[in-house]
Motif scaffolding. Structure first.
Motif, short mmCIF file in Angstrom:
data_model
loop_
_atom_site.label_atom_id
_atom_site.label_comp_id
_atom_site.label_asym_id
_atom_site.label_seq_id
_atom_site.Cartn_x
_atom_site.Cartn_y
_atom_site.Cartn_z
N THR A 9 103.47 43.25 2.34
CA THR A 9 103.80 44.00 1.11
C THR A 9 104.88 43.44 0.26
OG1 THR A 9 103.64 46.11 2.65
CG2 THR A 9 104.86 46.30 0.25
N ARG A 12 103.27 40.33 -1.46
CA ARG A 12 102.19 40.81 -2.49
C ARG A 12 103.44 41.15 -3.64
NH1 ARG A 12 96.97 42.33 -1.00
NH2 ARG A 12 96.21 40.52 0.24
N SER A 16 102.78 39.26 -7.07
CA SER A 16 102.45 40.01 -8.48
C SER A 16 103.54 39.61 -9.39
CB SER A 16 102.45 41.38 -8.07
OG SER A 16 101.63 41.68 -7.12
N VAL A 148 97.30 36.83 -5.33
CA VAL A 148 97.48 38.28 -5.08
C VAL A 148 96.46 38.92 -4.61
CG1 VAL A 148 97.76 40.41 -6.63
CG2 VAL A 148 99.31 38.29 -7.02
#
Length: 256
Positions: A9, A12, A16, A148
């Protein structure tokens, strides 16, 4: 052999963020490159003589409206700034446009043709650098989007981070050089350009600010990518040391 895992998490989210900054930089650079508002200002243009019975404000009237009386002549003394009108203009990498005297539409000319011959080489270098800047930004954004959307392991993420960091830093350097070269060329054109183009007052426009905003986003994306790469390496080393420590403890004190 125990697998080395990382929090997906957090990776990512950082990926992003870098993709958003890179994509924003790409949009800003394309918009600025295609616009003609890098510099804006005002030119002072001499008023023409009014034609016939025209009563426009943007011309000089010198005849009496009573055309039948040849002895009646009306003199309007206009001195100083009264002889001139202000015409707004804006210029970019490709075009320089200024409003018409009657206020209807604009008249545009190629900015390359207005540049002094000795500085056209610098302008072309600026254009090439801008194009390469956009291409590298696009390549960096594609790599970050792959990171991503598709990669699943930390090793793949490290490889993509390394490539995207190098590409983004190179793009930022090219963008900075391109913007500075255009600034130099425009200032030289103001001083040595054609007499019918030289502005009376001028300042940088929104496209110029957008170009430097693109550079700022590009460098922010590069710093974020490098920080993400460094953090992943440190996490990998920490996990490896922890794994080695666990194996040593198990080796020294075996379970009966």
């Amino acid at each position: 052999r125990m697998p080395v895992s990382f929090p997906v998490t957090g990776r990512r989210q950082r990926a992003s963020a870098t993709f958003f900054l890179s994509f924003l930089s790409l949009v800003f650079s394309i918009t600025a490159f295609s616009s003609s508002y890098w510099c804006e200002g005002v030119r002072k243009v001499a008023k023409p003589f009014c034609a016939g019975q025209s009563k426009e404000k943007h011309c000089i009237r010198f005849n009496n409206p009573d055309a039948n009386n040849s002895n009646a002549v009306q003199y309007i003394w206009e001195t100083g700034d009264d002889k001139f009108i202000d015409r707004k203009f804006h210029a970019g990498i490709w075009y320089s446009c200024e409003e018409n005297i009657n206020g209807k539409g604009e008249k545009c000319r190629s900015f390359i043709s207005l540049t002094p011959p000795t500085d056209r080489g610098v302008l072309w270098l600026s254009i090439v650098a801008e194009i390469l800047y956009i291409i590298l930004l696009l390549a960096g954004a594609i790599l970050m989007s792959i990171e991503v959307c598709y990669y699943t392991t930390a090793i793949d993420g490290l490889k993509i981070n390394a490539f995207s960091a190098v590409i983004t830093v190179l793009a930022g350097l090219l963008g900075m050089v391109a913007h500075m070269m255009y600034t130099t060329v425009f200032q030289m054109t103001v001083n040595l350009g054609p007499e019918d183009w030289r502005p009376h007052t001028w300042d940088y426009g929104w496209s110029y600010c957008l170009a430097w905003g693109s550079f700022a986003c590009c460098m922010a994306a590069a710093v974020t990518t490098i920080n993400k790469y460094t953090k992943t390496i440190l996490e990998f080393k920490h996990k490896r040391k922890k794994l080695e420590r666990t194996l040593k403890i198990k080796y020294k004190f075996p379970d009966p």
